[in-house]
Every structure is written in structure tokens, then in C-alpha cells.
Design a protein around this motif. Structure first.
Motif, PDB file in Angstrom:
ATOM      1  N   ASN A 190      21.326  63.670  46.109  1.00 31.62           N
ATOM      2  CA  ASN A 190      20.755  62.382  45.714  1.00 31.62           C
ATOM      3  C   ASN A 190      20.486  62.287  44.214  1.00 31.62           C
ATOM      4  OD1 ASN A 190      20.876  61.478  48.338  1.00 31.62           O
ATOM      5  ND2 ASN A 190      18.752  61.974  48.819  1.00 31.62           N
ATOM      6  N   VAL A 191      20.006  63.365  43.611  1.00 34.47           N
ATOM      7  CA  VAL A 191      19.794  63.346  42.161  1.00 34.47           C
ATOM      8  C   VAL A 191      21.138  63.238  41.441  1.00 34.47           C
ATOM      9  CG1 VAL A 191      18.923  64.616  40.166  1.00 34.47           C
ATOM     10  CG2 VAL A 191      17.612  64.604  42.287  1.00 34.47           C
ATOM     11  N   THR A 192      22.132  63.959  41.931  1.00 34.76           N
ATOM     12  CA  THR A 192      23.458  63.898  41.310  1.00 34.76           C
ATOM     13  C   THR A 192      24.035  62.493  41.396  1.00 34.76           C
ATOM     14  OG1 THR A 192      23.845  66.218  41.920  1.00 34.76           O
ATOM     15  CG2 THR A 192      25.757  64.922  41.254  1.00 34.76           C
ATOM     16  N   THR A 193      23.983  61.887  42.580  1.00 33.01           N
ATOM     17  CA  THR A 193      24.611  60.571  42.756  1.00 33.01           C
ATOM     18  C   THR A 193      23.823  59.442  42.101  1.00 33.01           C
ATOM     19  OG1 THR A 193      23.559  60.361  44.941  1.00 33.01           O
ATOM     20  CG2 THR A 193      25.806  61.214  44.868  1.00 33.01           C
ATOM     21  N   ALA A 194      22.585  59.707  41.710  1.00 27.99           N
ATOM     22  CA  ALA A 194      21.840  58.698  40.950  1.00 27.99           C
ATOM     23  C   ALA A 194      22.445  58.504  39.560  1.00 27.99           C
ATOM     24  CB  ALA A 194      20.375  59.112  40.834  1.00 27.99           C
ATOM     25  N   HIS A 195      23.214  59.487  39.096  1.00 31.51           N
ATOM     26  CA  HIS A 195      23.773  59.427  37.743  1.00 31.51           C
ATOM     27  C   HIS A 195      25.296  59.578  37.702  1.00 31.51           C
ATOM     28  CE1 HIS A 195      19.734  59.686  36.010  1.00 31.51           C
ATOM     29  NE2 HIS A 195      19.482  60.554  36.962  1.00 31.51           N
ATOM     30  N   PHE A 196      25.877  60.154  38.735  1.00 29.29           N
ATOM     31  CA  PHE A 196      27.294  60.492  38.725  1.00 29.29           C
ATOM     32  C   PHE A 196      27.949  60.125  40.054  1.00 29.29           C
ATOM     33  CE2 PHE A 196      25.106  63.434  35.914  1.00 29.29           C
ATOM     34  CZ  PHE A 196      25.895  63.410  34.768  1.00 29.29           C
ATOM     35  N   ILE A 197      29.257  60.075  40.034  1.00 27.46           N
ATOM     36  CA  ILE A 197      30.041  59.956  41.258  1.00 27.46           C
ATOM     37  C   ILE A 197      30.544  61.349  41.626  1.00 27.46           C
ATOM     38  CG2 ILE A 197      32.114  58.969  42.316  1.00 27.46           C
ATOM     39  CD1 ILE A 197      31.841  56.641  40.327  1.00 27.46           C
ATOM     40  N   ILE A 198      30.184  61.824  42.781  1.00 24.04           N
ATOM     41  CA  ILE A 198      30.631  63.154  43.195  1.00 24.04           C
ATOM     42  C   ILE A 198      32.104  63.101  43.583  1.00 24.04           C
ATOM     43  CG2 ILE A 198      30.411  64.962  44.949  1.00 24.04           C
ATOM     44  CD1 ILE A 198      27.412  64.506  44.953  1.00 24.04           C
ATOM     45  N   GLU A 199      32.883  63.928  42.938  1.00 29.76           N
ATOM     46  CA  GLU A 199      34.314  64.019  43.241  1.00 29.76           C
ATOM     47  C   GLU A 199      34.584  65.088  44.294  1.00 29.76           C
ATOM     48  OE1 GLU A 199      37.702  65.904  40.658  1.00 29.76           O
ATOM     49  OE2 GLU A 199      37.527  63.793  40.092  1.00 29.76           O
ATOM     50  N   LYS A 200      33.793  66.166  44.234  1.00 31.60           N
ATOM     51  CA  LYS A 200      34.093  67.294  45.102  1.00 31.60           C
ATOM     52  C   LYS A 200      32.839  68.150  45.291  1.00 31.60           C
ATOM     53  CE  LYS A 200      37.962  69.189  43.960  1.00 31.60           C
ATOM     54  NZ  LYS A 200      38.992  70.058  43.312  1.00 31.60           N
ATOM     55  N   VAL A 201      32.632  68.621  46.516  1.00 26.98           N
ATOM     56  CA  VAL A 201      31.606  69.632  46.807  1.00 26.98           C
ATOM     57  C   VAL A 201      32.334  70.858  47.337  1.00 26.98           C
ATOM     58  CG1 VAL A 201      29.596  70.243  48.208  1.00 26.98           C
ATOM     59  CG2 VAL A 201      29.807  67.925  47.285  1.00 26.98           C
ATOM     60  N   ILE A 202      32.084  71.997  46.715  1.00 30.09           N
ATOM     61  CA  ILE A 202      32.818  73.222  47.026  1.00 30.09           C
ATOM     62  C   ILE A 202      31.852  74.287  47.513  1.00 30.09           C
ATOM     63  CG2 ILE A 202      34.337  75.024  46.085  1.00 30.09           C
ATOM     64  CD1 ILE A 202      34.657  72.717  43.726  1.00 30.09           C
ATOM     65  N   VAL A 230      29.398  71.677  42.603  1.00 28.39           N
ATOM     66  CA  VAL A 230      29.571  70.227  42.632  1.00 28.39           C
ATOM     67  C   VAL A 230      30.335  69.802  41.378  1.00 28.39           C
ATOM     68  CG1 VAL A 230      28.437  67.975  42.602  1.00 28.39           C
ATOM     69  CG2 VAL A 230      27.471  69.846  43.983  1.00 28.39           C
ATOM     70  N   LYS A 231      31.374  69.001  41.591  1.00 26.65           N
ATOM     71  CA  LYS A 231      32.110  68.383  40.487  1.00 26.65           C
ATOM     72  C   LYS A 231      31.867  66.878  40.558  1.00 26.65           C
ATOM     73  CE  LYS A 231      36.687  67.995  38.348  1.00 26.65           C
ATOM     74  NZ  LYS A 231      38.116  68.313  38.473  1.00 26.65           N
ATOM     75  N   ALA A 232      31.360  66.326  39.470  1.00 26.48           N
ATOM     76  CA  ALA A 232      30.966  64.911  39.458  1.00 26.48           C
ATOM     77  C   ALA A 232      31.458  64.233  38.184  1.00 26.48           C
ATOM     78  CB  ALA A 232      29.456  64.790  39.579  1.00 26.48           C
ATOM     79  N   ILE A 233      31.626  62.914  38.257  1.00 21.25           N
ATOM     80  CA  ILE A 233      32.155  62.104  37.161  1.00 21.25           C
ATOM     81  C   ILE A 233      31.076  61.143  36.677  1.00 21.25           C
ATOM     82  CG2 ILE A 233      34.026  60.577  36.432  1.00 21.25           C
ATOM     83  CD1 ILE A 233      34.933  63.345  37.460  1.00 21.25           C
ATOM     84  N   ASN A 234      30.949  61.026  35.373  1.00 20.01           N
ATOM     85  CA  ASN A 234      29.958  60.098  34.805  1.00 20.01           C
ATOM     86  C   ASN A 234      30.363  58.674  35.123  1.00 20.01           C
ATOM     87  OD1 ASN A 234      27.862  59.008  33.394  1.00 20.01           O
ATOM     88  ND2 ASN A 234      28.406  59.868  31.422  1.00 20.01           N
ATOM     89  N   LYS A 235      29.471  57.939  35.776  1.00 23.12           N
ATOM     90  CA  LYS A 235      29.825  56.614  36.269  1.00 23.12           C
ATOM     91  C   LYS A 235      29.420  55.477  35.347  1.00 23.12           C
ATOM     92  CE  LYS A 235      25.644  56.078  39.130  1.00 23.12           C
ATOM     93  NZ  LYS A 235      25.146  55.927  40.507  1.00 23.12           N
ATOM     94  N   LYS A 236      28.855  55.814  34.167  1.00 26.12           N
ATOM     95  CA  LYS A 236      28.398  54.719  33.297  1.00 26.12           C
ATOM     96  C   LYS A 236      29.580  53.957  32.701  1.00 26.12           C
ATOM     97  CE  LYS A 236      27.856  57.628  29.153  1.00 26.12           C
ATOM     98  NZ  LYS A 236      26.882  58.214  28.226  1.00 26.12           N
TER      99      LYS A 236
END
Length: 236
Positions: A190-202, A230-236
Motif C-alpha cells: 500500500n505504501v508503494t502503490t501510493a507513490h508508484f505503479i508496481i510492475e513486478k513482485v519477486i 518489488v520493481k515499481a515505476i514512478n507514476k507522476k
């Protein structure tokens, strides 16, 4: 607690610099191969932050892939070890990831954080700063303790509670107490997705080299994961 964590990793700096890369299977043949598979081989045009660099193993890998690297750690002794490893090839500084980061907005293409964030109690400030300094579509790649591992050493056995735990590591013949924070998976996500789009959880698996060197530990990791990536992309 922050000062205790800093003292702990000052104590660990010699081991990280001189033995962890060769001795620790959990680093060498478990976490690192999975992390590296998610970093492009050629990142020549990219500015990358190694957030929680320890003794600079990842800093060196990023340099070898031709990135422009800034490496940070809370521990002055770890920073010194990284400087000895990479010389003048990267900017290496002491930084507290729980505070405002000393970098401009949109100044990094990628942030790598290896087995660091579980030493931070509250992630919201840190992830907000990561989002601020990353460019649009920039990548955040981080690894932390798997919550399924941490609950096994929990004192209160309350999975949904955030909890300060003390692990005991045997490094170079010394037992060192290592404090860290356990948290449930939903809080991480939840903290990750508040700022980023999760691409992959490994959920990494140990290598065959790990199996050869320590078949018993290999079998345990194949049934009970210790780390999560976790690999995430900046969604701003």
C-alpha cells in the motif's frame, strides 16, 4: 533506535567489506542474482541512486554497467568502505533516508535499495522522497525481508502489527544484535502503490550454486522465502 542501527552497521562494515561478498550465500546466491536480473545490462545514460549502499557491492555493479551513480548509507563506516571500493567512480555520501533527501526533483532515472528499508520504521516519508527525486517513469527496485520470514521470530506473533525485532548475526566470529522493523505485506504494497505503479513482485529462489554449497538451507528457502523484491515505476 536510529543511532543504534547506525552503530550496528558501523560494527558490520568490516565484515561487509571483507567477507560478505564471498561468504554470505543469502547475498551472493539468493538476493543479488534476482536483483541484478531486473537491472538493464547497459545503463550508460542513467543516473542511479544506490539507497543504502552498505560496503558498495551494488554501487560497483552499477558502475560496471556504466551508470552515473550516487551511493548513500546511514553508516559512516559503510560509506568509507564504499569509497575504498569504488574510489572516485561514484559520489558516496552519508544520508538518512527518513529525512528530506539532498537531491533535486526529477534527478534520478533509477533507485536501487537492497535490504535496507526494513531498518526504517515509517516508509511514507521515504517513498515520497523517492517519488520526488525520480523522473517520470523512473524505476524503483527494492528488496526487503519477506514478512513470512519475520513473523517466525516475532515476539507478539501479531502478523498485522508493525514490530521492532532484534536479530543476531554471527559475523567474523562476533555476535552482533541487528534491530529492524517487521511489517505486514499489505503495508509494504500500500505504501508503494501510493507513490508508484508496481510492475513486478519477486519472491527470489536460491541458485543451484546455493544448493551445491548448502543443500539444507536451499531446501528451507525453497519452502519458506526470506526476501521479497518489488520493481515499481514512478507514476507522476
Amino acid at each position: 533506535m536510529k543511532e543504534q542501527i547506525k552503530r550496528t552497521f558501523n560494527q558490520l562494515a568490516h565484515a561487509y567489506e571483507n567477507s560478505v561478498d564471498k561468504v554470505s550465500l543469502h547475498n551472493r546466491e539468493y538476493e543479488r542474482p534476482s536483483m541484478l536480473r531486473n537491472i538493464p545490462n547497459n545503463i550508460r545514460s542513467m543516473r542511479v541512486l544506490d539507497a543504502g549502499c552498505a560496503a558498495g557491492w551494488y554501487t560497483e555493479q552499477l558502475i560496471n554497467r556504466e551508470a552515473s551513480v550516487v551511493a548513500t548509507d546511514l553508516s559512516p563506516d559503510m560509506v568509507a568502505a564504499t569509497k575504498r571500493r569504488v574510489k572516485q567512480k561514484a559520489e558516496v555520501i552519508c544520508v538518512d533516508l527518513e529525512k528530506d533527501l539532498p537531491f533535486d526533483d526529477n534527478s534520478f532515472d533509477m533507485i536501487i535499495s537492497s535490504l535496507t528499508l526494513h531498518y526504517i520504521k515509517d516508509w511514507e516519508k521515504t517513498f515520497g522522497e523517492f517519488q520526488r527525486i525520480l523522473k517520470s517513469n523512473g524505476v524503483l527496485l527494492y528488496s526487503v525481508h519477506h514478512p513470512f520470514m519475520d513473523i517466525q521470530i516475532s515476539q507478539n506473533e501479531d502478523y498485522f502489527a508493525k514490530e521492532l525485532l532484534i536479530d543476531r548475526w554471527n559475523k567474523e566470529g562476533k555476535i552482533i544484535e541487528v534491530p529492524f522493523y517487521r511489517r505486514p505485506l499489505n503495508e509494504m504494497i500500500n505504501v508503494t502503490t501510493a507513490h508508484f505503479i508496481i510492475e513486478k513482485v519477486i519472491e527470489p529462489q536460491p541458485t543451484q550454486a546455493f544448493k551445491t554449497e548448502s543443500p539444507e538451507k536451499y531446501e528451507k528457502l525453497m519452502k519458506k522465502p526470506h526476501f521479497i523484491i518489488v520493481k515499481a515505476i514512478n507514476k507522476k
